[in-house]
Design a protein around this motif. Structure first.
Motif, PDB file in Angstrom:
ATOM      1  N   MET A 133       5.772-147.747 -20.093  1.00 51.34           N
ATOM      2  CA  MET A 133       4.840-146.979 -19.266  1.00 51.34           C
ATOM      3  C   MET A 133       4.962-145.495 -19.591  1.00 51.34           C
ATOM      4  SD  MET A 133       2.647-146.559 -16.740  1.00 51.34           S
ATOM      5  CE  MET A 133       2.589-147.871 -15.516  1.00 51.34           C
ATOM      6  N   LEU A 134       6.208-145.030 -19.723  1.00 52.41           N
ATOM      7  CA  LEU A 134       6.481-143.641 -20.092  1.00 52.41           C
ATOM      8  C   LEU A 134       7.479-143.621 -21.243  1.00 52.41           C
ATOM      9  CD1 LEU A 134       6.885-142.087 -16.537  1.00 52.41           C
ATOM     10  CD2 LEU A 134       5.169-141.387 -18.209  1.00 52.41           C
ATOM     11  N   MET A 135       7.190-142.820 -22.246  1.00 54.21           N
ATOM     12  CA  MET A 135       8.089-142.683 -23.382  1.00 54.21           C
ATOM     13  C   MET A 135       8.223-141.197 -23.716  1.00 54.21           C
ATOM     14  SD  MET A 135       7.955-144.539 -27.121  1.00 54.21           S
ATOM     15  CE  MET A 135       6.432-143.754 -27.650  1.00 54.21           C
ATOM     16  N   VAL A 136       9.450-140.716 -23.742  1.00 57.75           N
ATOM     17  CA  VAL A 136       9.753-139.310 -24.032  1.00 57.75           C
ATOM     18  C   VAL A 136      10.554-139.269 -25.319  1.00 57.75           C
ATOM     19  CG1 VAL A 136      10.875-137.215 -23.200  1.00 57.75           C
ATOM     20  CG2 VAL A 136       9.796-138.779 -21.568  1.00 57.75           C
ATOM     21  N   ARG A 137      10.088-138.476 -26.274  1.00 57.51           N
ATOM     22  CA  ARG A 137      10.777-138.383 -27.556  1.00 57.51           C
ATOM     23  C   ARG A 137      10.973-136.920 -27.951  1.00 57.51           C
ATOM     24  NH1 ARG A 137      11.785-142.636 -26.406  1.00 57.51           N
ATOM     25  NH2 ARG A 137      11.632-144.622 -27.537  1.00 57.51           N
ATOM     26  N   GLY A 138      12.244-136.518 -28.045  1.00 51.25           N
ATOM     27  CA  GLY A 138      12.585-135.190 -28.540  1.00 51.25           C
ATOM     28  C   GLY A 138      12.001-134.040 -27.742  1.00 51.25           C
ATOM     29  N   VAL A 139      11.834-134.242 -26.447  1.00 52.57           N
ATOM     30  CA  VAL A 139      11.179-133.214 -25.625  1.00 52.57           C
ATOM     31  C   VAL A 139      12.117-132.033 -25.362  1.00 52.57           C
ATOM     32  CG1 VAL A 139      10.458-132.729 -23.252  1.00 52.57           C
ATOM     33  CG2 VAL A 139       9.382-134.580 -24.533  1.00 52.57           C
ATOM     34  N   GLU A 140      11.597-130.858 -25.583  1.00 54.73           N
ATOM     35  CA  GLU A 140      12.265-129.610 -25.224  1.00 54.73           C
ATOM     36  C   GLU A 140      11.309-128.790 -24.375  1.00 54.73           C
ATOM     37  OE1 GLU A 140      15.124-127.832 -27.023  1.00 54.73           O
ATOM     38  OE2 GLU A 140      15.630-129.353 -28.513  1.00 54.73           O
ATOM     39  N   LYS A 141      11.869-127.979 -23.478  1.00 51.57           N
ATOM     40  CA  LYS A 141      11.051-127.053 -22.708  1.00 51.57           C
ATOM     41  C   LYS A 141      11.761-125.719 -22.609  1.00 51.57           C
ATOM     42  CE  LYS A 141       7.585-125.633 -20.265  1.00 51.57           C
ATOM     43  NZ  LYS A 141       6.214-125.519 -20.845  1.00 51.57           N
ATOM     44  N   ILE A 142      11.135-124.702 -23.197  1.00 47.70           N
ATOM     45  CA  ILE A 142      11.629-123.334 -23.119  1.00 47.70           C
ATOM     46  C   ILE A 142      10.509-122.487 -22.524  1.00 47.70           C
ATOM     47  CG2 ILE A 142      12.558-121.353 -24.376  1.00 47.70           C
ATOM     48  CD1 ILE A 142      13.474-123.311 -26.559  1.00 47.70           C
ATOM     49  N   TYR A 143      10.776-121.889 -21.376  1.00 48.78           N
ATOM     50  CA  TYR A 143       9.764-121.079 -20.709  1.00 48.78           C
ATOM     51  C   TYR A 143       9.650-119.697 -21.356  1.00 48.78           C
ATOM     52  CZ  TYR A 143       9.355-124.556 -17.016  1.00 48.78           C
ATOM     53  OH  TYR A 143       9.119-125.720 -16.325  1.00 48.78           O
ATOM     54  N   PRO A 144       8.531-118.995 -21.144  1.00 53.17           N
ATOM     55  CA  PRO A 144       8.341-117.677 -21.758  1.00 53.17           C
ATOM     56  C   PRO A 144       9.454-116.679 -21.459  1.00 53.17           C
ATOM     57  CG  PRO A 144       6.258-118.486 -20.895  1.00 53.17           C
ATOM     58  CD  PRO A 144       7.314-119.458 -20.447  1.00 53.17           C
ATOM     59  N   ASN A 145      10.122-116.831 -20.300  1.00 48.98           N
ATOM     60  CA  ASN A 145      11.213-115.906 -19.963  1.00 48.98           C
ATOM     61  C   ASN A 145      12.533-116.265 -20.650  1.00 48.98           C
ATOM     62  OD1 ASN A 145      12.117-118.145 -18.594  1.00 48.98           O
ATOM     63  ND2 ASN A 145      12.081-117.209 -16.559  1.00 48.98           N
ATOM     64  N   GLY A 146      12.484-117.322 -21.492  1.00 47.96           N
ATOM     65  CA  GLY A 146      13.663-117.728 -22.239  1.00 47.96           C
ATOM     66  C   GLY A 146      14.477-118.844 -21.614  1.00 47.96           C
ATOM     67  N   THR A 147      14.126-119.257 -20.392  1.00 51.33           N
ATOM     68  CA  THR A 147      14.848-120.341 -19.736  1.00 51.33           C
ATOM     69  C   THR A 147      14.687-121.640 -20.520  1.00 51.33           C
ATOM     70  OG1 THR A 147      14.558-119.358 -17.541  1.00 51.33           O
ATOM     71  CG2 THR A 147      15.062-121.718 -17.627  1.00 51.33           C
ATOM     72  N   HIS A 148      15.805-122.226 -20.899  1.00 51.93           N
ATOM     73  CA  HIS A 148      15.810-123.472 -21.667  1.00 51.93           C
ATOM     74  C   HIS A 148      15.998-124.616 -20.669  1.00 51.93           C
ATOM     75  CE1 HIS A 148      17.222-125.459 -25.696  1.00 51.93           C
ATOM     76  NE2 HIS A 148      16.210-126.094 -25.129  1.00 51.93           N
ATOM     77  N   ALA A 149      14.895-125.228 -20.235  1.00 58.71           N
ATOM     78  CA  ALA A 149      14.941-126.210 -19.156  1.00 58.71           C
ATOM     79  C   ALA A 149      15.342-127.597 -19.627  1.00 58.71           C
ATOM     80  CB  ALA A 149      13.585-126.267 -18.453  1.00 58.71           C
ATOM     81  N   LEU A 150      14.826-128.041 -20.769  1.00 60.28           N
ATOM     82  CA  LEU A 150      15.105-129.372 -21.289  1.00 60.28           C
ATOM     83  C   LEU A 150      15.452-129.288 -22.763  1.00 60.28           C
ATOM     84  CD1 LEU A 150      12.141-131.374 -19.685  1.00 60.28           C
ATOM     85  CD2 LEU A 150      14.544-131.487 -18.977  1.00 60.28           C
ATOM     86  N   GLN A 151      16.386-130.138 -23.187  1.00 64.50           N
ATOM     87  CA  GLN A 151      16.846-130.096 -24.575  1.00 64.50           C
ATOM     88  C   GLN A 151      16.946-131.513 -25.140  1.00 64.50           C
ATOM     89  OE1 GLN A 151      20.985-128.897 -25.245  1.00 64.50           O
ATOM     90  NE2 GLN A 151      20.327-127.729 -27.026  1.00 64.50           N
ATOM     91  N   ARG A 152      16.206-131.783 -26.227  1.00 61.81           N
ATOM     92  CA  ARG A 152      16.284-133.054 -26.960  1.00 61.81           C
ATOM     93  C   ARG A 152      16.311-134.258 -26.023  1.00 61.81           C
ATOM     94  NH1 ARG A 152      20.023-129.831 -29.463  1.00 61.81           N
ATOM     95  NH2 ARG A 152      21.751-130.994 -28.559  1.00 61.81           N
ATOM     96  N   PHE A 153      15.278-134.357 -25.221  1.00 64.26           N
ATOM     97  CA  PHE A 153      15.232-135.374 -24.172  1.00 64.26           C
ATOM     98  C   PHE A 153      14.520-136.617 -24.683  1.00 64.26           C
ATOM     99  CE2 PHE A 153      14.891-137.255 -20.070  1.00 64.26           C
ATOM    100  CZ  PHE A 153      15.802-136.589 -19.252  1.00 64.26           C
ATOM    101  N   ASP A 154      15.200-137.771 -24.606  1.00 66.74           N
ATOM    102  CA  ASP A 154      14.623-139.065 -24.976  1.00 66.74           C
ATOM    103  C   ASP A 154      14.774-140.023 -23.798  1.00 66.74           C
ATOM    104  OD1 ASP A 154      13.990-138.444 -27.725  1.00 66.74           O
ATOM    105  OD2 ASP A 154      16.120-138.640 -28.185  1.00 66.74           O
ATOM    106  N   LEU A 155      13.700-140.754 -23.486  1.00 63.41           N
ATOM    107  CA  LEU A 155      13.749-141.675 -22.351  1.00 63.41           C
ATOM    108  C   LEU A 155      12.584-142.649 -22.433  1.00 63.41           C
ATOM    109  CD1 LEU A 155      15.048-142.391 -19.572  1.00 63.41           C
ATOM    110  CD2 LEU A 155      13.426-140.785 -18.539  1.00 63.41           C
ATOM    111  N   ASP A 156      12.851-143.919 -22.110  1.00 63.45           N
ATOM    112  CA  ASP A 156      11.813-144.934 -21.952  1.00 63.45           C
ATOM    113  C   ASP A 156      11.864-145.457 -20.524  1.00 63.45           C
ATOM    114  OD1 ASP A 156      11.113-144.687 -24.576  1.00 63.45           O
ATOM    115  OD2 ASP A 156      11.952-146.597 -25.237  1.00 63.45           O
TER     116      ASP A 156
END
Length: 280
Positions: free
Chosen positions: A28-51
């Protein structure tokens, strides 16, 4: 995000049309290599994998600021990853692949409208005539125990009842995927336990896939078929734990040995993931 935007997002996010094929082999949901870095530099998610498979009820558990809500918003297509990809039933277009609803941390009800009209909001946004939506609204209210409160206004209801109304609004379009961002965190323990039980019942009766963000180990174990423990920022999967327990769970399960052992195990993992912080 302002309350008005939350109301609109919670309704707009469920305006999807195409039914999911029940025999789909993709998660239903598949996450591959997800990263999230906000414009202010906050690194919220790093190399996220999930099924997450259809029909699972999953809790995301982790310390404050580890990206749980960010990930949930990606599942709702309200936030875009900086890198990597989220797929819904194997496709990158959520709107055409699943019917989704989201419940936020606060009920975000319109104070000027009665409960029936609050629940009707997603159908109004789809221009569904009241004559056609009355039955759906009544069914959604009954399913959360508010069948007699449609004419009441939010200020006349307790916090728990307001959250039930928010849940009814999410259910009124009969979603396949229900996303819940720590919706019961501000409620007293007794009310929270009752609502947790109700979520388990709705999940079973409606064949939902549920992703539930919580800070509570006990809530995660009671609700879930799996618990995803996330590490401190930047968020990542620290542990993926299958939860043992009956499909029907009540207060006896909360006091059982298997419940307490799983809570203790998750507590140890979470303490390590939190760098020593305590979370209950």
């Amino acid at each position: 995000m302002q309350e008005g935007n939350l109301i609109m997002n919670s309704a707009v996010s469920i305006l999807t049309e195409t039914e999911v094929h029940p025999n789909s082999v993709s998660p239903m949901l598949m996450v591959r290599g997800v990263e999230k870095i906000y414009p202010n530099g906050t690194h919220a998610l790093q190399r996220f994998d999930l099924d997450i498979q259809r029909g699972e009820i999953i809790s995301l558990l982790g310390p404050s600021g580890c990206g749980k809500s960010t990930l949930l918003k990606m599942f709702a297509d309200l936030e875009q990853p900086s890198a990597g990809q989220v797929r819904w039933n194997g496709k990158t277009d959520m709107q055409s692949q699943c019917k989704m609803a989201m419940v936020f941390q606060e009920a975000t009800l319109m104070p000027w409208a009665n409960i029936q009209d609050n629940v009707r909001l997603p159908l109004d946004l789809r221009h569904v005539a009241k004559s056609a939506s009355n039955e759906k609204v009544a069914e959604a209210l009954t399913s959360v125990g508010l069948g007699k409160f449609g004419a009441s206004f939010p200020k006349e209801l307790s916090g728990g009842m307001q959250m039930r109304a928010s849940l009814a609004r999410a259910l009124v379009t009969e979603p396949d995927l229900l996303l819940m961002d720590e919706p019961f965190g501000a409620l007293d323990e007794f009310t929270r336990h009752r609502l947790d039980s109700d979520i388990r019942t709705l999940w079973s009766e409606r064949d939902l896939t549920v992703v539930f963000v919580t800070h509570s180990i006990y809530e995660a174990v009671f609700l879930s078929s799996r618990v995803i423990v996330m590490g401190a920022r930047p968020g990542r999967v620290v542990a993926d734990i299958s939860i043992e327990g009956p499909e029907y769970r009540d207060e006896h399960f909360r006091t059982s040995d298997i419940f307490m052992k799983q809570c203790a195990h998750l507590s140890e993992i979470l303490e390590q993931a939190s760098g020593g912080e305590h979370h209950g």
